[in-house]
Enzyme design. Structure first.
Site, short mmCIF file in Angstrom:
data_model
loop_
_atom_site.label_atom_id
_atom_site.label_comp_id
_atom_site.label_asym_id
_atom_site.label_seq_id
_atom_site.Cartn_x
_atom_site.Cartn_y
_atom_site.Cartn_z
N LYS A 82 0.83 -1.20 0.00
CA LYS A 82 0.00 0.00 0.00
C LYS A 82 0.87 1.25 0.00
O LYS A 82 1.92 1.28 0.63
CB LYS A 82 -0.91 -0.03 1.23
CG LYS A 82 -1.99 1.04 1.29
CD LYS A 82 -2.85 0.83 2.52
CE LYS A 82 -3.96 1.85 2.64
NZ LYS A 82 -4.76 1.65 3.88
N SER A 156 -9.53 1.25 3.19
CA SER A 156 -8.87 2.22 2.34
C SER A 156 -7.77 1.59 1.50
O SER A 156 -7.18 2.24 0.65
CB SER A 156 -8.27 3.33 3.20
OG SER A 156 -7.24 2.78 4.05
N SER A 180 -9.48 -1.54 7.10
CA SER A 180 -8.98 -1.36 5.74
C SER A 180 -8.14 -2.50 5.20
O SER A 180 -7.61 -2.41 4.10
CB SER A 180 -8.18 -0.05 5.65
OG SER A 180 -9.02 1.04 5.94
#
Length: 474
Positions: A82, A156, A180
């Site tokens: 990420k 997210s 997330s």
């Protein structure tokens, strides 16, 4: 093996093939790069693809393996991380215009640990701007769900879910604050583990909420998940909040034997009257039955405040997030995505006494979770209220009702964000074909630092069911 088939191997299957010299790490990287070239634009899962760096690392990995120096089950396996997790020399944007040119000069500890395990960093994955959890807010455009390009891949860690499910990396790292890791895993039909708070270092990770943030794996199988958490977990002197707790051999713990294990089904989160999709409820109830047939003792347990955890998490995380760079909200509000700006400005308006009350409620929720886990070994419940919803590109808050529903949704994952206990999402079925055949998800939570138990329950369930064999249509 046909190179186009390589991305469809699980991470540990690929690692085993590389270990046998059936495939070289460079062939694996090139196969993934070809796959990214083929379908990457459809999913928009990557912000940065590190093609040259990955090929060079793959060559080194291949040389090590050829010299008889294997590093473990993920040696030579390409993974994505990420874009809030630092990779030395590679842009780290947090999905935002503010950081589109920021390049860190060191690796996050989890990246250093992945390198030590021999994995290849394939690239940086898309995400909600500053991990605020809005699927459309990334400065680089929204990531898409491989099961349906018009659906939310989960927030997210949008790109981590999309890339892993779309076979654009063998596994990925996400960051879970309010859910997330678990949300993208649920929406994309994957296995996602939020480890115990303190199990994995956050050094070199742009924080969203320091008292809740947790780094963990998003994978296609439980074994992949076990291999990845085993690679990244452990105490880190650079992160004083990491626990000095030994890291077990998670893969060896995957026996699939859960006879006599006590499983608690959380009653408050199985109520369709509060918004739970009936197909999800039925799938989770059926999963409980499977665990019982495997020898576990399943009973109903109560977390009295479970349905209130969404608002509690949101109060804490919004307050802590906006405190990180408050001057940006004051001086450059127009550089945020509109929805992020609204969220940050809302966080600025939360009174101190409300934040303080949320922290007191958090302590109560944590105690309720720990008390329940004295009665049972693991807790199970839905990961989400239903399958992935449609991506809505309308900016702003549509209505008070819509805002309230977002808080309700957060309550499915909130108990474990607030308690710091490990929690895993795993596919437990799919909606009817007329409803899109979308993944549904079971959540399994355990006692702090007992990820091995959570993983073994998930493994037993995975091996007894066919859900992990389905592939998205992309």
């Amino acid at each position: 093996m046909n190179p186009s088939d390589i991305p469809f191997l699980s991470a540990t299957e690929l690692g085993a093939a590389i270990g046998r010299s059936d495939i070289t790490p460079l062939e694996a990287v090139d196969a993934y790069l070809s796959r990214i070239s083929e379908v990457g634009l459809k999913l928009n899962a990557y912000i940065t693809v590190c093609a040259d760096e990955a090929r060079e690392d793959a060559r080194k990995a291949g040389e090590e393996i050829a010299r008889g120096k294997p590093r473990g089950p993920l040696h030579g396996v390409p993974v994505g991380v990420k874009d809030q997790i630092y990779v030395k020399g590679i842009r780290n944007s947090d999905g935002s215009k503010f950081l589109e040119e920021f390049v860190p000069d060191y690796d996050a500890t989890v990246v250093a640990n992945l390198r030590r395990a021999g994995t290849i960093i394939l690239g940086k994955l898309n995400m909600s701007e500053f991990a605020m959890g809005d699927p459309i807010s990334s400065y680089f455009g929204a990531a898409r769900n491989p099961w349906d390009l018009e659906r939310n891949p989960g927030t997210s860690s949008t790109g981590s879910g999309a890339a892993t499910a779309g076979f654009l990396c063998a596994a990925s790292l996400g960051e879970d604050t309010g859910g997330s890791i678990r949300g993208p895993a649920a929406n994309c039909g994957l296995v996602g583990l939020r480890p115990t708070w303190g199990r994995v270092s956050r050094y070199g990770v742009d924080g969203a909420c320091w008292s809740v943030d947790t780094i963990g794996p998003i994978s296609r199988t439980v074994t992949d998940c076990a291999a990845t958490i085993g690679a990244i977990a452990g105490h880190d002197p650079n992160d004083p909040y990491t626990g000095r707790v030994p890291v077990p051999d998670y893969i060896s713990a995957l026996t699939g034997d859960i006879r006599g294990l006590k499983v608690g089904l959380v009653t408050e989160l199985m109520d369709t009257a509060s918004g739970l999709d009936p197909q999800t409820r039925d799938a989770v109830a059926a999963a409980a039955q499977v665990l019982a047939e495997l020898g576990a003792e399943v009973k109903v347990v109560s977390l009295p405040m479970a349905q209130q955890t969404g608002p509690i998490v949101r109060t804490i995380t919004h307050t802590e997030r906006v405190s990180l760079r408050p001057e940006w909200v004051r001086e450059r509000p127009e550089d945020y995505h509109f929805n992020t700006r609204i969220a940050f400005m809302t966080g600025n308006l939360i009174p101190g006494q409300v934040y303080y009350k949320a922290q007191k409620l958090r302590a109560i929720v944590r105690q309720q979770v720990l008390d329940a886990l004295r009665e049972v070994d693991v807790l199970i419940q839905p990961t989400s209220s239903g399958p992935a919803g449609k991506l809505d590109f309308t900016t702003g808050v549509a209505s008070k009702e819509a805002a309230a529903q977002a808080l309700v949704e957060g309550s499915y994952r909130g108990p474990y964000s607030l308690s710091g206990a490990p929690a895993l999402s795993i596919p437990c079925g799919y909606t009817d074909p007329g409803d899109g055949g979308l993944p549904l998800a079971l959540q399994i939570a355990g006692r702090p630092y007992e990820e091995a138990t959570v993983l073994n329950v998930a493994y037993a369930y995975e091996q007894a069911t066919p859900w992990h064999d389905r592939k998205p249509p992309i």
